[in-house]
Design an enzyme around this catalytic site. Structure first.
Site, PDB file in Angstrom:
ATOM      1  N   ASP A 119       0.887  -1.241  -0.002  1.00  0.00           N
ATOM      2  CA  ASP A 119      -0.045  -0.156   0.040  1.00  0.00           C
ATOM      3  C   ASP A 119       0.806   1.154   0.033  1.00  0.00           C
ATOM      4  OD1 ASP A 119      -2.057   1.646   0.020  1.00  0.00           O
ATOM      5  OD2 ASP A 119      -2.664   1.407   2.122  1.00  0.00           O
ATOM      6  N   HIS A 140       2.800   3.332  -9.207  1.00  0.00           N
ATOM      7  CA  HIS A 140       2.540   1.988  -9.254  1.00  0.00           C
ATOM      8  C   HIS A 140       3.990   1.463  -9.820  1.00  0.00           C
ATOM      9  CE1 HIS A 140      -1.166   2.254  -7.690  1.00  0.00           C
ATOM     10  NE2 HIS A 140      -1.754   2.894  -8.709  1.00  0.00           N
ATOM     11  N   SER A 191      -6.937  -5.826  -6.227  1.00  0.00           N
ATOM     12  CA  SER A 191      -8.307  -6.025  -5.447  1.00  0.00           C
ATOM     13  C   SER A 191      -9.450  -6.118  -6.203  1.00  0.00           C
ATOM     14  CB  SER A 191      -8.497  -5.355  -4.268  1.00  0.00           C
ATOM     15  OG  SER A 191      -9.069  -4.013  -4.510  1.00  0.00           O
ATOM     16  N   LEU A 231      10.805 -21.018  -4.037  1.00  0.00           N
ATOM     17  CA  LEU A 231       9.895 -20.114  -3.564  1.00  0.00           C
ATOM     18  C   LEU A 231       8.591 -20.286  -4.220  1.00  0.00           C
ATOM     19  CD1 LEU A 231       9.036 -17.455  -1.714  1.00  0.00           C
ATOM     20  CD2 LEU A 231       9.934 -16.080  -3.848  1.00  0.00           C
TER      21      LEU A 231
HETATM   22  C1  FPP Z   1      -1.857   0.435  -3.358  1.00  0.00           C
HETATM   23  O1  FPP Z   1      -1.249   1.577  -3.586  1.00  0.00           O
HETATM   24  C2  FPP Z   1      -1.114  -0.677  -4.248  1.00  0.00           C
HETATM   25  C3  FPP Z   1      -2.104  -1.120  -5.135  1.00  0.00           C
HETATM   26  C4  FPP Z   1      -3.519  -0.777  -5.795  1.00  0.00           C
HETATM   27  C5  FPP Z   1      -1.534  -2.211  -6.272  1.00  0.00           C
HETATM   28  C6  FPP Z   1       0.091  -2.712  -5.917  1.00  0.00           C
HETATM   29  C7  FPP Z   1       0.669  -2.475  -7.294  1.00  0.00           C
HETATM   30  C8  FPP Z   1       1.916  -2.685  -7.461  1.00  0.00           C
HETATM   31  C9  FPP Z   1       3.055  -3.001  -6.419  1.00  0.00           C
HETATM   32  C10 FPP Z   1       2.480  -2.240  -8.571  1.00  0.00           C
HETATM   33  C11 FPP Z   1       2.633  -3.743  -9.542  1.00  0.00           C
HETATM   34  C12 FPP Z   1       1.297  -3.977 -10.103  1.00  0.00           C
HETATM   35  C13 FPP Z   1       0.991  -5.373 -10.315  1.00  0.00           C
HETATM   36  C14 FPP Z   1      -0.475  -5.306 -10.592  1.00  0.00           C
HETATM   37  C15 FPP Z   1       1.646  -6.457 -10.560  1.00  0.00           C
HETATM   38  P1  FPP Z   1      -2.331   2.692  -3.583  1.00  0.00           P
HETATM   39  O2  FPP Z   1      -2.726   2.944  -5.133  1.00  0.00           O
HETATM   40  O3  FPP Z   1      -3.753   2.414  -2.897  1.00  0.00           O
HETATM   41  O4  FPP Z   1      -1.762   3.710  -2.761  1.00  0.00           O
HETATM   42  P2  FPP Z   1      -2.507   5.116  -1.965  1.00  0.00           P
HETATM   43  O5  FPP Z   1      -3.253   4.263  -0.840  1.00  0.00           O
HETATM   44  O6  FPP Z   1      -1.281   5.909  -1.556  1.00  0.00           O
HETATM   45  O7  FPP Z   1      -3.386   5.546  -2.902  1.00  0.00           O
END
Ligand code: FPP
Length: 252
Positions: A22, A39, A67, A133
């Site tokens: 997150d 991202h 999600s 893994l």
């Molecule tokens: C949360 O950050 C993260 C996600 C919604 C997705 C996690 C994605 C990655 C680590 C990038 C790689 C992607 C994939 C699909 C392999 P947020 O956008 O909710 O952050 P915020 O809460 O600060 O807005």
């Protein structure tokens, strides 16, 4: 009958770590960058942590990549997340396979586009015999959706007369989940300082230890990973029982 592995607590490492990655958006905002840049940076952190977990000898690593609720984000952001996922599988698959990593994908596949489903199948098939893994990607995943799908699939079995309602217990229920062949997470890490599960592994987290780390996901480093593991090693796990002279860990 549940089996337990008894270990000396000093040598007690988590068997399965799950991570809620997150804070990509806030990481980007703090730098005056678009959320999509967060991202992209998150993707780099993901790679670093996968390689590091492997080096540390972790057996299972689950990552919450997308999600079921993430579809409600702006189209441009969803598109970027999908393309990062495709890029990860296309560009890294050979390397993951070479490193003996076995890939699993959990989440609802119905309604995903054919190209994404094909990529998941390719990754799972290519790496199916690997013994290192286990990397679990939670995509189009939500804990409640997984539970509802499991209930539906059990109802079908009961209606068809293949099982009786008296057969339904924890074990049978778990066998209808996406995670049927996976151990429950020992440790769930969430970055960005938020302290909630956000629909992640709701059934499986029953006895997980939780670690909330203040940094945003793109800044999560191998040192943060090792610190969370060291914190886990200090915890006393009782699984609802009384404290044991030695730690116990459920073996799947
Ligand atoms: C949360 O950050 C993260 C996600 C919604 C997705 C996690 C994605 C990655 C680590 C990038 C790689 C992607 C994939 C699909 C392999 P947020 O956008 O909710 O952050 P915020 O809460 O600060 O807005």
């Amino acid at each position: 009958m549940k089996k337990y592995l008894v270990q000396d607590s000093a040598a007690m490492l988590p068997y399965h770590i799950a991570i809620i990655m997150d804070g990509n958006g806030r990481w980007a905002r703090a730098r005056d960058l678009p959320r999509t840049a967060g991202h992209k940076a998150g993707m780099e952190a993901l790679r670093t942590i996968v390689w590091h977990a492997r080096v540390r000898g972790l057996r299972w690593l689950t990552l919450y990549a997308f999600s079921s609720e993430n579809w409600s984000r702006p189209a441009e952001e969803v598109e970027r997340l999908l393309s990062l996922l495709k890029l990860f599988i296309c560009c890294d698959l050979v390397e993951l396979h070479k490193k003996n990593i076995k890939i699993h994908v959990i989440g609802e596949r119905r309604n995903l586009t054919k190209d994404i489903i094909a990529l998941f199948c390719e990754a799972e098939t290519l790496t199916s015999k690997n013994t290192g893994l286990n990397l679990v990607v939670a995509f189009n995943y939500s804990g409640r959706n997984e539970i509802v799908r499991a209930v539906k699939s059990i109802a079908i079995e009961v209606e068809a007369g293949r099982i009786k309602d008296s057969d339904i217990d924890d074990r049978l229920f778990a066998s209808h989940m996406d995670t049927a062949l996976m151990p429950d997470p020992d440790l769930i890490i969430r970055t960005s300082g938020e302290m909630r599960l956000s629909n992640f592994l709701l059934w499986q987290a029953a006895y997980s230890e939780l670690s909330f780390v203040p940094c945003f996901w793109p800044d999560f480093s191998v040192v943060d990973f090792d610190t969370a593991v060291a914190g886990f090693c200090q915890r006393k796990r009782r699984f609802g029982a009384l404290e044991q002279p030695q730690d116990v860990r459920k073996v799947v």
